[in-house]
Design an enzyme around this catalytic site. Structure first.
Site, mmCIF file in Angstrom:
data_model
loop_
_atom_site.group_PDB
_atom_site.id
_atom_site.type_symbol
_atom_site.label_atom_id
_atom_site.label_comp_id
_atom_site.label_asym_id
_atom_site.label_seq_id
_atom_site.Cartn_x
_atom_site.Cartn_y
_atom_site.Cartn_z
ATOM 1 N N LYS A 57 -1.819 -8.108 -4.440
ATOM 2 C CA LYS A 57 -2.668 -6.923 -4.281
ATOM 3 C C LYS A 57 -1.813 -5.681 -4.066
ATOM 4 C CE LYS A 57 -5.531 -4.599 -0.861
ATOM 5 N NZ LYS A 57 -5.909 -4.603 0.578
ATOM 6 N N HIS A 114 0.830 -1.198 0.000
ATOM 7 C CA HIS A 114 0.000 0.000 0.000
ATOM 8 C C HIS A 114 0.866 1.249 0.000
ATOM 9 C CE1 HIS A 114 -2.426 -3.226 1.693
ATOM 10 N NE2 HIS A 114 -3.501 -2.558 1.309
#
Length: 303
Positions: free
Chosen positions: A223, A196
């Site tokens: 991800k 992230h």
């Protein structure tokens, strides 16, 4: 789009009690549809159970993301208050097994809803509430993995896992990431490797390299989530996700956060994303869309 690997056909636990043919979650029933994941960030047992039940009751959600970093933060806060000691992250990090046990004791309240569970310990490094160091992060998750696996031989009423499918989020930047991926998979738990950036959007080259590193580390899903500052950033994220979907052998998930990145949450599957995150109540990241609204659009697009 490759399908999220930890969907299960016995997702509706309450229906499973009454029927030998349990209902599938929407994405499990329709491989064209991206999975919808909704986070739970409550720390009290009854509230966790209430929120998970409400998520299951929508009939539109495929996976509950159980954010355990708020649990870790709450346990740490209580311990520091009770001890009347100086509250520091380092003092809390001395007993990772106690933190893991607090998580395991809450697991039945999550699994009672019957949906697959993605367990996420989001660190302060990546925008989460758990201010834990590298070693504690690894030890907490390693102990949780072992605790779930040890229940395999217990009678069903004693199991924290209640027969549902578990998956684990592993932050690929953590020093123990590869070890955790191997430990989880050895016990039949799928791994979503994550990265992230809440400050901006990585370059296309960097995002591609991150996706590749996740696949090379053995993750089941790769991800990334980025914060855009322009429409071009959103396009870069979607492009990197599409290229990773084409070249890697595992499902990928690319998210552009905030209001500006909402296209990635609505039509991400067109660019290869296997899932999208929605909210029911409190959001866990900027730009999440209410689950009823997002499910309605996805029904129209991929139904």
């Amino acid at each position: 789009m490759k399908q999220l690997p930890f969907l299960n056909d016995a997702a509706d636990h309450r229906a499973a009690v009454d029927s030998s043919t349990p209902a599938a979650t929407p994405a499990a029933a329709n491989p064209r549809r991206p999975a919808i994941i909704v986070p739970v960030q409550a720390t009290a047992a009854e509230e966790i159970a209430r929120q998970c039940g409400a998520i299951a009751d929508t009939g539109a959600v495929d996976v509950i993301e159980w954010r355990i970093d708020p649990v870790i933060a709450a346990v740490t806060s209580v311990r520091n208050t009770d001890s009347n000691a100086a509250a520091t992250a380092d003092s809390a990090e001395m007993e990772p097994r106690d933190l893991a046990e607090a998580v395991l004791n809450l697991a039945p309240y999550v699994t009672a809803a019957g949906l697959p569970v993605l367990m996420t310990l989001r660190t302060g490094f990546e925008g989460g509430q758990a201010e834990v160091g590298e070693d504690v992060y690894t030890e907490v998750l390693r102990t949780v993995i072992s605790g779930l696996a040890e229940e395999a031989g217990l009678p069903e009423p004693a199991k924290r896992s209640a027969g549902v499918t578990w998956a684990l989020d592993v932050e690929i930047e953590r020093s123990g990431a590869t070890e955790l991926i191997e430990a989880a998979q050895d016990r039949g738990i799928s791994v979503v490797a994550s990265h992230h950036n809440f400050a901006g959007t990585d370059s296309a080259e960097a995002m591609g390299a991150t996706f590749t590193a996740m696949a090379d580390a053995g993750a089941d899903v790769a991800k990334i989530a980025m914060m855009p500052t322009s429409g071009a950033d959103v396009a870069e994220l979607l492009g990197a996700t599409a290229r990773a979907e084409e070249t890697l052998g595992i499902p990928v998930l690319g998210i552009s956060m905030g209001q500006l990145g909402r296209a990635s949450r609505i039509m991400g599957a067109d660019f290869g994303s296997c899932a999208t995150f929605a909210q029911l109540g409190e959001s866990s990241a900027p730009g999440q869309i209410a689950v009823a609204d997002l499910a309605g659009v996805i029904d129209e697009l991929y139904g």
